[in-house]
Write a protein that holds these residues in place. Structure first.
Motif, PDB file in Angstrom:
ATOM      1  N   ASN B 220       1.017  -1.193   0.040  1.00  0.00           N
ATOM      2  CA  ASN B 220       0.021   0.090   0.101  1.00  0.00           C
ATOM      3  C   ASN B 220       0.832   1.160  -0.062  1.00  0.00           C
ATOM      4  O   ASN B 220       0.683   2.342   0.301  1.00  0.00           O
ATOM      5  N   GLU B 398      -9.527  -7.871  -3.574  1.00  0.00           N
ATOM      6  CA  GLU B 398      -9.377  -6.472  -3.433  1.00  0.00           C
ATOM      7  C   GLU B 398      -9.203  -5.642  -4.508  1.00  0.00           C
ATOM      8  O   GLU B 398      -9.830  -4.715  -4.804  1.00  0.00           O
ATOM      9  N   ALA B 407     -14.388  -0.048  -4.473  1.00  0.00           N
ATOM     10  CA  ALA B 407     -13.202   0.683  -3.399  1.00  0.00           C
ATOM     11  C   ALA B 407     -12.172   1.371  -4.416  1.00  0.00           C
ATOM     12  O   ALA B 407     -11.909   1.061  -5.663  1.00  0.00           O
ATOM     13  N   THR B 408     -11.548   2.443  -3.717  1.00  0.00           N
ATOM     14  CA  THR B 408     -10.530   3.172  -4.126  1.00  0.00           C
ATOM     15  C   THR B 408      -9.236   2.373  -3.915  1.00  0.00           C
ATOM     16  O   THR B 408      -9.071   1.241  -3.227  1.00  0.00           O
ATOM     17  N   GLN B 410      -6.381   2.987  -2.610  1.00  0.00           N
ATOM     18  CA  GLN B 410      -5.567   3.126  -1.438  1.00  0.00           C
ATOM     19  C   GLN B 410      -6.527   2.034  -0.395  1.00  0.00           C
ATOM     20  O   GLN B 410      -5.872   1.542   0.267  1.00  0.00           O
ATOM     21  N   ASP B 411      -8.025   2.252  -0.335  1.00  0.00           N
ATOM     22  CA  ASP B 411      -8.538   1.393   0.419  1.00  0.00           C
ATOM     23  C   ASP B 411      -8.340  -0.101   0.292  1.00  0.00           C
ATOM     24  O   ASP B 411      -8.146  -0.863   1.356  1.00  0.00           O
ATOM     25  N   ASP B 414      -4.892  -1.067   1.385  1.00  0.00           N
ATOM     26  CA  ASP B 414      -4.783  -1.231   2.670  1.00  0.00           C
ATOM     27  C   ASP B 414      -5.328  -2.517   3.442  1.00  0.00           C
ATOM     28  O   ASP B 414      -4.842  -2.950   4.244  1.00  0.00           O
ATOM     29  N   ARG B 415      -6.560  -2.676   3.000  1.00  0.00           N
ATOM     30  CA  ARG B 415      -7.311  -3.856   3.253  1.00  0.00           C
ATOM     31  C   ARG B 415      -6.488  -5.227   2.988  1.00  0.00           C
ATOM     32  O   ARG B 415      -6.441  -6.268   3.748  1.00  0.00           O
TER      33      ARG B 415
END
Lengths: 277, 432
Positions: B220, B398, B407-408, B410-411, B414-415
């Protein structure tokens, strides 16, 4: 010992016991190191928010499969019941899909709906619906529901047809003489008298959707896109056989076992009351 | 009397033959024409000597083969040799009691073996921290860019070298009425793992897991997010079109829908067989000019052969001989030319060059050039992460959320990091 008891012992109690034992362990893939961890595997399941999401997907998936497969097969059975000529051929053709292996059924539907090469995807495209179940989670879920339901239609059809044929013709005739149309006759005579069959099929179909469908999901979507088609049983398979996390997978299957047990109890206690034998 | 003697002699000769040919079981995951080639290799070895018979058994795809071997090991029914894909490496390395390391196997059997004969960018992935080779490289590939020459010529574009150029060419294609610029296979491998290696960025801490099991994902980082966010933007405009996990996107390239396609160099024979309406070319995997001046080597995918413990010492001499046969320049060169997998030894690459194969089949040397140019850094040596099969699935999930706009970048990344780290901790605990 009665033979059926022995069968239950060997094919149910023993493997179920193994699963329960395994669910208390944390092991490496090869089984070279084992640690007894009590309920840690369970704690991990219930603190994982994705598990609840999977549960929700499973509920939608199972309801979809059960409704679709039972609805369509009831319709087909009612119609087959009225066919006079060529009834055998009609019935044989409808029973066929049952002989198709789940993975093959999945691949068949996958090919028809394949966004690039699928016939149905192409047809949908011409009427302005863009089909891409590799990207669209709702479409993917719909596709696996259709594939899983299709597989079960034959089975339901057989039972519905047998149930329909057990309803005395005289009842229909009496109602017809009293002036009841086909729709009314179906809802006041056929459907209530069919309720034992419907109830039995409800239990069987829910169990099927919960346990027996991972082959189809594996062949069509592998749980994706995202986790939109990841059901509880697919998760058990994936964690256990792909991820080689036997403890976590065993714990999930124990949870699933309890869940289906509970559901069957609920069905027998509350739904069965409405059944007229 | 004579008859009896002849009979006896015959019988003993037969029995000698039967007992002498020790059977070596080899579980593999090569289906289709690759599977036939595997059988051919085994047959070649069997015909070259009489002491051992190698029996190849197809066990399904990589995951199925590995699972089958693990299950067989637990039931004490394991094969001598099993083909395991690169993401299973950490699990195999951690299974110390189950695996018979290749360097030891070769030494115990007294078979000549020099690890420096093998491509360092291949063996690096499978070598322990103290420099010992643990498994025998067999089929290794690396991602490259396939492009539709006709389509590119039509819009007046050169084959892109950088991601910046991919964007420009993609836009030209879309403007000219094409539905899609490019697609990719194996998104985690190509767009994150190899993206990291090529730009000299870490994929995980602890030297991508080579330094220990207490590693954490770092995908990330701003560079990773920028790349994925750019792909997501392109997905909207059609320059990129996602076509599924693994190689499910291949038909998009075959049908001419997408003009560019990133996937394994081992897809070469598949592409060659499937593409008939247009000319195709192969070039190196693109890099962001804004991130690095000279890109690093890419990392490998594919599989190696692991020897499993639990058989007679005599059997393992056969395994060692088989490995030696397998890495001979002739066998390797033939395998490389037929499949598009990398030649695993320098000698096999040299032999292929001498035979004039690269001149006759332009593009087949792209992968090896890309792999061998420059010295691998800690970031481009490979990955050694436990539970990596599942981590890749998490990344798949993801990323799919990014492509579909749920989702973006980044999100999602991150996940992916958070979920992946949970699995890494699990692995550390049971294998640390």
């Amino acid at each position: 010992m009665a033979p059926q008891l022995l069968v239950t012992l060997v094919f149910f109690i023993w493997p179920a016991g193994q699963a329960v034992w395994q669910s208390f362990l944390v092991e490496d893939a090869f089984g070279l190191s084992t640690e007894f961890v009590w309920f840690e595997n369970y704690a991990q399941i219930f603190t994982d928010s994705r598990y609840y999401h999977t549960l929700w997907t499973t509920i939608i998936f199972s309801a979809g499969v059960t409704l679709m497969s039972m609805g369509v097969s009831l319709l087909l059975a009612v119609m087959a019941d009225q066919v006079v000529r060529g009834a055998q051929v009609y019935k044989t053709l409808l029973i066929w899909p049952y002989a198709v292996a789940p993975a093959v059924a999945g691949v068949l539907w996958l090919f028809m709906f394949h966004p690039t090469v699928g016939v149905l995807a192409y047809m949908l495209d011409t009427i302005g619906i863009e089909w891409n179940h590799f990207l669209d989670g709702d479409q993917a879920l719909l596709l696996v529901i259709i594939a899983a339901a299709w597989k079960q239609i034959s089975y339901n059809f057989l039972f519905f047809l047998a149930g329909l044929q057990a309803i005395p013709q005289s009842l229909h005739e009496a109602a017809a003489i009293d002036g009841a149309g086909p729709g009314r006759r179906f809802f006041t005579i056929t459907f209530p008298l069919l309720s034992p069959t419907t109830f039995f099929l409800l239990v069987v179909n829910v169990v099927y959707a919960f346990f027996d469908t991972f082959g189809i999901i594996h062949a069509v979507t592998k749980g994706g896109p995202g986790d939109s088609t990841r059901t509880l049983v697919y998760n058990v398979f994936d964690d256990g056989f792909v991820g080689l996390d036997l403890g976590g997978s065993a714990a999930q299957s124990v949870v699933l076992m309890v869940l289906v047990g509970l559901m069957t109890v609920v069905q027998f206690r509350f739904v069965e009351r409405k059944v007229q034998y | 009397m004579i008859r009896k003697a002849v009979g006896l002699a015959l019988a003993s000769a037969l029995s000698v033959q039967v007992s002498a040919a020790t059977e070596i079981e080899w579980w593999h995951a090569m289906g289709g024409s690759l599977g036939e080639k595997v059988n051919e290799i085994a047959e070649g070895f069997n015909n070259s000597q009489d002491a051992y018979v190698v029996k190849p058994v197809f066990k399904g795809n990589y995951t199925e083969t590995m699972t089958a071997a693990v299950a067989a090991f637990r039931a004490h029914q394991q094969p001598h040799v099993v083909q395991v894909f690169e993401v299973g490496t950490a699990s195999m390395m951690a299974a110390k009691g189950a695996v018979y390391p290749t360097w030891k196997l070769m030494a115990d059997a007294g078979v000549e073996f020099d690890p420096s004969d093998y491509l360092s960018s291949v063996t690096g992935y499978y070598t322990s921290n103290d420099g010992k080779m643990l498994s025998m490289p067999f089929n290794s590939s690396t991602p490259v860019l396939y492009y539709n020459k006709d389509a590119l010529a039509k819009v007046g574009a050169e084959p892109p070298k950088t991601w910046e150029e991919i964007g420009q060419v993609g836009k030209k294609l879309i403007d000219a009425g094409y539905k899609c610029g490019f697609t990719t296979g194996w998104q985690s491998w190509v767009q994150l793992e190899n993206f990291s290696a090529r730009h000299d960025l870490p994929f995980a801490t602890q030297n991508n897991g080579f330094g220990g099991t207490d590693t954490e994902l770092v995908i990330n980082s701003p560079a990773h997010v920028k790349h994925i966010a750019q792909l997501a933007e392109w997905q909207k405009s059609g320059i990129f079109s996602y076509g599924g996990r693994r190689s499910d996107s291949a038909p998009k390239f075959y049908s001419g829908e997408c003009a560019m396609y990133m996937n394994s160099s081992a897809s070469y024979s598949g592409v060659k067989g499937a593409v008939s309406d247009f000319e195709f070319g192969v070039s190196q995997l693109p890099y962001w000019k804004s991130m690095i001046d000279t890109p690093k080597n890419t990392i490998i995918g594919g599989a190696t052969l692991w020897t499993l413990n639990g058989h007679d010492a005599e059997d393992y001499k056969g395994v060692a001989q088989f490995f030696s046969y397998l890495s001979s320049p002739e066998v390797q060169a033939d395998w490389h030319q037929f499949t598009g997998y990398l030649p695993i030894t320098y000698a096999a690459a040299e032999l292929t060059r001498k035979q004039g194969f690269y001149e006759q089949n332009p593009g087949t040397d792209v992968a090896i050039t890309q792999m061998t140019s420059g010295t691998p850094t800690a970031n481009s040596k490979g990955l050694r992460l436990g539970n990596f099969v599942q981590i890749r699935d998490i990344i798949n999930e993801e990323l799919e959320n990014v492509w579909s706009g749920k989702a973006t970048a980044q999100d999602a990344l991150d996940r992916a990091v958070e979920r992946g780290n949970t699995l890494l901790r699990k692995f550390e605990r049971s294998n640390g």
